[in-house]
Every structure is written in C-alpha cells, then in structure tokens.
Scaffold this motif. Structure first.
Motif, PDB file in Angstrom:
ATOM      1  N   LEU A  36      -4.900   7.224  68.130  1.00 48.63           N
ATOM      2  CA  LEU A  36      -5.282   5.864  67.604  1.00 48.63           C
ATOM      3  C   LEU A  36      -6.804   5.764  67.886  1.00 48.63           C
ATOM      4  O   LEU A  36      -7.561   6.329  68.896  1.00 48.63           O
ATOM      5  CB  LEU A  36      -4.731   5.036  68.583  1.00 48.63           C
ATOM      6  CG  LEU A  36      -4.903   3.443  68.116  1.00 48.63           C
ATOM      7  CD1 LEU A  36      -4.102   3.211  66.655  1.00 48.63           C
ATOM      8  CD2 LEU A  36      -4.389   2.547  69.208  1.00 48.63           C
ATOM      9  N   VAL A  38     -10.092   3.932  67.987  1.00 54.60           N
ATOM     10  CA  VAL A  38     -10.379   2.536  68.458  1.00 54.60           C
ATOM     11  C   VAL A  38     -12.173   2.329  68.351  1.00 54.60           C
ATOM     12  O   VAL A  38     -12.499   3.232  69.182  1.00 54.60           O
ATOM     13  CB  VAL A  38      -9.845   2.301  69.685  1.00 54.60           C
ATOM     14  CG1 VAL A  38      -9.946   0.771  70.041  1.00 54.60           C
ATOM     15  CG2 VAL A  38      -8.213   2.330  69.749  1.00 54.60           C
ATOM     16  N   ASP A  83      -9.161   2.947  63.362  1.00 53.65           N
ATOM     17  CA  ASP A  83      -7.836   2.474  63.168  1.00 53.65           C
ATOM     18  C   ASP A  83      -7.732   0.924  63.723  1.00 53.65           C
ATOM     19  O   ASP A  83      -7.080  -0.040  63.046  1.00 53.65           O
ATOM     20  CB  ASP A  83      -6.529   3.149  63.719  1.00 53.65           C
ATOM     21  CG  ASP A  83      -6.303   4.250  63.363  1.00 53.65           C
ATOM     22  OD1 ASP A  83      -6.456   4.654  62.188  1.00 53.65           O
ATOM     23  OD2 ASP A  83      -6.019   5.281  64.207  1.00 53.65           O
ATOM     24  N   ALA A  84      -8.496   0.733  64.667  1.00 52.76           N
ATOM     25  CA  ALA A  84      -8.379  -0.957  65.314  1.00 52.76           C
ATOM     26  C   ALA A  84      -9.692  -0.976  65.987  1.00 52.76           C
ATOM     27  O   ALA A  84     -10.712   0.028  66.239  1.00 52.76           O
ATOM     28  CB  ALA A  84      -7.418  -0.838  66.275  1.00 52.76           C
ATOM     29  N   VAL A 218      -6.745  -4.431  63.210  1.00 48.50           N
ATOM     30  CA  VAL A 218      -6.293  -3.178  62.684  1.00 48.50           C
ATOM     31  C   VAL A 218      -6.416  -3.004  61.150  1.00 48.50           C
ATOM     32  O   VAL A 218      -6.437  -4.117  60.424  1.00 48.50           O
ATOM     33  CB  VAL A 218      -4.812  -3.056  63.056  1.00 48.50           C
ATOM     34  CG1 VAL A 218      -4.932  -2.769  64.681  1.00 48.50           C
ATOM     35  CG2 VAL A 218      -4.051  -3.580  62.319  1.00 48.50           C
ATOM     36  N   VAL A 222      -2.281   0.800  59.379  1.00 50.09           N
ATOM     37  CA  VAL A 222      -1.868   1.139  60.823  1.00 50.09           C
ATOM     38  C   VAL A 222      -0.821   0.202  61.073  1.00 50.09           C
ATOM     39  O   VAL A 222       0.229   0.828  62.046  1.00 50.09           O
ATOM     40  CB  VAL A 222      -3.129   0.802  61.966  1.00 50.09           C
ATOM     41  CG1 VAL A 222      -2.689   0.933  63.299  1.00 50.09           C
ATOM     42  CG2 VAL A 222      -4.343   1.607  61.659  1.00 50.09           C
ATOM     43  N   LYS A 226       1.491   3.255  62.716  1.00 54.08           N
ATOM     44  CA  LYS A 226       1.098   3.236  64.095  1.00 54.08           C
ATOM     45  C   LYS A 226       1.402   2.003  64.660  1.00 54.08           C
ATOM     46  O   LYS A 226       0.819   1.658  65.941  1.00 54.08           O
ATOM     47  CB  LYS A 226      -0.371   3.773  64.319  1.00 54.08           C
ATOM     48  CG  LYS A 226      -0.688   5.094  63.888  1.00 54.08           C
ATOM     49  CD  LYS A 226      -2.286   5.293  63.988  1.00 54.08           C
ATOM     50  CE  LYS A 226      -2.594   6.774  63.327  1.00 54.08           C
ATOM     51  NZ  LYS A 226      -3.999   7.087  63.617  1.00 54.08           N
ATOM     52  N   ARG A 227       2.474   1.177  64.347  1.00 48.88           N
ATOM     53  CA  ARG A 227       2.531   0.055  65.074  1.00 48.88           C
ATOM     54  C   ARG A 227       3.148   0.226  66.504  1.00 48.88           C
ATOM     55  O   ARG A 227       2.525  -0.992  67.339  1.00 48.88           O
ATOM     56  CB  ARG A 227       3.896  -0.542  64.098  1.00 48.88           C
ATOM     57  CG  ARG A 227       4.227  -2.049  64.724  1.00 48.88           C
ATOM     58  CD  ARG A 227       5.364  -2.727  64.065  1.00 48.88           C
ATOM     59  NE  ARG A 227       5.597  -4.103  64.533  1.00 48.88           N
ATOM     60  CZ  ARG A 227       4.944  -4.974  64.206  1.00 48.88           C
ATOM     61  NH1 ARG A 227       4.096  -5.020  62.997  1.00 48.88           N
ATOM     62  NH2 ARG A 227       4.976  -6.006  64.686  1.00 48.88           N
ATOM     63  N   VAL A 230      -0.211   0.416  68.394  1.00 45.96           N
ATOM     64  CA  VAL A 230      -0.748  -0.745  68.582  1.00 45.96           C
ATOM     65  C   VAL A 230      -0.074  -1.745  69.601  1.00 45.96           C
ATOM     66  O   VAL A 230      -0.883  -2.475  70.369  1.00 45.96           O
ATOM     67  CB  VAL A 230      -0.973  -1.482  67.299  1.00 45.96           C
ATOM     68  CG1 VAL A 230      -1.470  -3.046  67.125  1.00 45.96           C
ATOM     69  CG2 VAL A 230      -1.846  -0.739  66.161  1.00 45.96           C
ATOM     70  N   GLN A 231       0.969  -1.857  69.667  1.00 42.63           N
ATOM     71  CA  GLN A 231       1.751  -2.861  70.596  1.00 42.63           C
ATOM     72  C   GLN A 231       1.463  -2.343  71.711  1.00 42.63           C
ATOM     73  O   GLN A 231       1.353  -3.247  72.734  1.00 42.63           O
ATOM     74  CB  GLN A 231       3.291  -2.493  70.324  1.00 42.63           C
ATOM     75  CG  GLN A 231       4.125  -3.725  71.235  1.00 42.63           C
ATOM     76  CD  GLN A 231       3.919  -4.855  70.848  1.00 42.63           C
ATOM     77  OE1 GLN A 231       4.841  -5.199  69.904  1.00 42.63           O
ATOM     78  NE2 GLN A 231       3.683  -5.769  71.782  1.00 42.63           N
ATOM     79  N   LEU A 234      -2.095  -3.360  72.798  1.00 42.71           N
ATOM     80  CA  LEU A 234      -2.279  -4.848  73.159  1.00 42.71           C
ATOM     81  C   LEU A 234      -1.768  -5.220  74.576  1.00 42.71           C
ATOM     82  O   LEU A 234      -2.275  -5.858  75.361  1.00 42.71           O
ATOM     83  CB  LEU A 234      -1.631  -5.428  71.893  1.00 42.71           C
ATOM     84  CG  LEU A 234      -1.951  -5.502  70.526  1.00 42.71           C
ATOM     85  CD1 LEU A 234      -1.199  -6.122  69.704  1.00 42.71           C
ATOM     86  CD2 LEU A 234      -3.486  -6.015  70.466  1.00 42.71           C
TER      87      LEU A 234
END
Length: 319
Positions: A36, A38, A83-84, A218, A222, A226-227, A230-231, A234
């Motif tokens: 990921l 970031v 990605d984020a 995001v 993504v 890449k869910r 991300v979860q 968070l």
C-alpha cells in the motif's frame, strides 16, 4: 599437506553464502506481501502508526512518500503514483470537483484553532481590519484561502481590500519571515513553528470558520484492488489517534525524529489539534456541503461539488 588459510575476502564471501539460506524465507515473505503506497504530510500518519504500535504485524507493506502539503500529495494520488494519503477536507474536495478519480474513506477532526492567520511579532496589526491593503499568504484551493475569505466575510471586509498571495507552506514561510507578505493563513504544525521559533502571533484562528476535517483518501482503483488493506489502515489510524490523545509527548518525540521539527513545537501543535477519528455520516456530509457551497462563493472551488459523491461511507468506521 597443510591447508593454506582462506583469504579474508574469501572467508567473508563463504560466510555470506552460508547465511543466505537462513535470510531467504524472511526476505521472500516480505517481497510477497501486498503493498500500500501511502502519502504522508510532515510525518504525522507514519509517526502515529509507528509510535502507537499500530505499524506492527502489518499483513502488507506500506511504502511511504513524504509531501510538504496537500496539493502535491493530491497530484500524486490523482496520477495513481500513490494509493492513499491524508489531506485537508477542502483541498481534497477541490481536486475531486475537478474530476480526479479519488474518494475519501476515513475522517479525523482537529480543533479549529489548528488553523490561523498569523502576523509577525513586530506587526502593528491588532485585528483583521488592520490588514486592509496588505498581502496575506495562503494556499489556493484549500484551508488558507478559505480561512482568509471566511474571516473577511465575518468582519464585513471586502475581498478586494486585501491581496491573497497563493503560496504553499514552504514558500509562504520564507515570504512571511522576510516581510514579503504581511500575514499568513496556515495550519499546524506550521503555526507552532512560527510562534515558538520565530516570534509570530495569532491574529485570527479558525474557530467558527472552518470544519477542520482531514481525510484519508484513495484512488478509485484502490477501492477495487486493495480494499482490505485500506480497511486495515483506517482501523489502525483510528486506534493510533485514540492512543495519541493520552500520549502527546511520545507522539511528538517520534514525529520530531522523523521530520527534524523540534519536539516542543510538535507537542504544542498536537495539544492544539486534539485529533480524533470521526465517522463519515450524514451530519458530517451536511457540514462539509455547507462549507463547500461557501468555498464556491469564496473562489476556493471553481465549480460546485456534491460532497456525498466524494465520500465512501461503506467502511463503517464509527469514530
């Protein structure tokens, strides 16, 4: 026959070859993890996850990229170079309104005093009215421009009575300290740096003027690819900020090591911010929609934005 001793270089090579099979499984595991990418500003999220322990036992690798402000971070996100990333509400919505394929998936809120219009310590300005005919630095399309216009509207001062100089934080700091501009609309930790390090003072803060929400946003791809990552990010951010509220000195020390910003300045910034996770829910959408409508009036946004289209509420974080 007596065996000649191995040369030092050959011994080192053989030792490395002997050790290689032991290191290979760990290396392969690291290489096999999903990644990921970031974007980070001033060490905040990266430092938070590290010092709070939330960076341990990640089921993926984070590749960090550091940015001085939201604008370059959002450019990278729009291009899917990351990605984020974390950025202010208005900066995010401004880019979304212009068609960027991005969504906000998580939110935090700072105290509005973490935004302010600063003047130098030797300034004679005692109120916003004293800045008539003066130059105020602030980022265009984000908190700086919005704060200036909101403060002018509240005081009944016409926008054309001041000159907004659109500068990012790095250039604005130089202009402010040198006297090239008379005031600076900025946020933490830059506020604490200027107050503690350069003798500036707060003329107006963001109380009653700005939502002061930060987003994790995001790229749309993504959400598809890449869910789960991300979860997880968070949830770790949420737990990290809950920890940080009771451990500000440790958080400041960690960020100082990463950014080289003096620890006392960061401690003051975090004490002012009091950052906490908040849900992306109907009240937040309504608050940000009202701010977005004003942002169009203020010229911060080039076009209206439907806030609920920019936010993904499906991650279910409750704050």
């Amino acid at each position: 026959m007596t065996q000649l001793p191995l040369a030092p270089r050959r011994r080192a090579l053989l030792a490395a070859l002997a050790a290689a099979p032991l290191a290979t499984p760990a290396l392969l595991r690291a290489q096999g993890l999903p990644v990921l990418r970031v974007g980070n500003q001033k060490g905040g999220l990266r430092s938070l996850l590290d010092v709070s322990g939330q960076a341990r036992d990640l089921p993926y690798r984070i590749e960090w990229s550091e940015f001085p402000a939201a604008a370059p971070l959002l450019e990278a996100l729009n291009a899917h170079a990351i990605d984020a990333g974390s950025q202010g509400d208005l900066a995010f919505l401004s880019v979304f309104a212009n068609g960027a394929p991005i969504k906000a998936v998580g939110a935090t809120r700072h105290d509005p005093k973490s935004q302010a219009i600063l003047v130098r310590g030797d300034s004679k300005a005692g109120s916003l009215a004293d800045l008539r005919g003066k130059r105020i630095a602030g980022n265009r399309g984000g908190w700086g421009q919005y704060l200036v216009r909101g403060a002018l509207k509240r005081e009944g001062i016409a926008p054309e009575e001041i000159t907004l100089v659109p500068l990012g934080p790095v250039d604005a700091a130089l202009a402010f300290r040198s006297g090239a501009v008379d005031a600076w609309a900025i946020w933490e930790p830059y506020i604490s740096i200027e107050l503690a390090g350069f003798g500036a003072r707060v003329l107006v803060d963001g109380t009653g003027l700005t939502p002061t929400v930060n987003f994790i946003s995001v790229h749309d791809a993504v959400l598809r690819d890449k869910r789960a990552l991300v979860q997880d990010l968070l949830l770790r951010q949420q737990r990290g900020f809950a920890w940080a509220l009771d451990h500000i000195p440790e958080f400041a020390r960690s960020t100082s090591e990463l950014t080289r910003i003096p620890e006392p300045m960061l401690r003051r910034a975090y004490e002012v911010q009091r950052t906490r996770s908040v849900p992306i829910d109907a009240p937040l959408v309504a608050e940000l929609q009202a701010a977005s409508d004003l942002a169009v009036e203020f010229g911060v946004f080039s076009r209206p934005v439907r806030v609920q289209d920019a936010l993904d509420t499906s991650f279910g974080l409750t704050g």
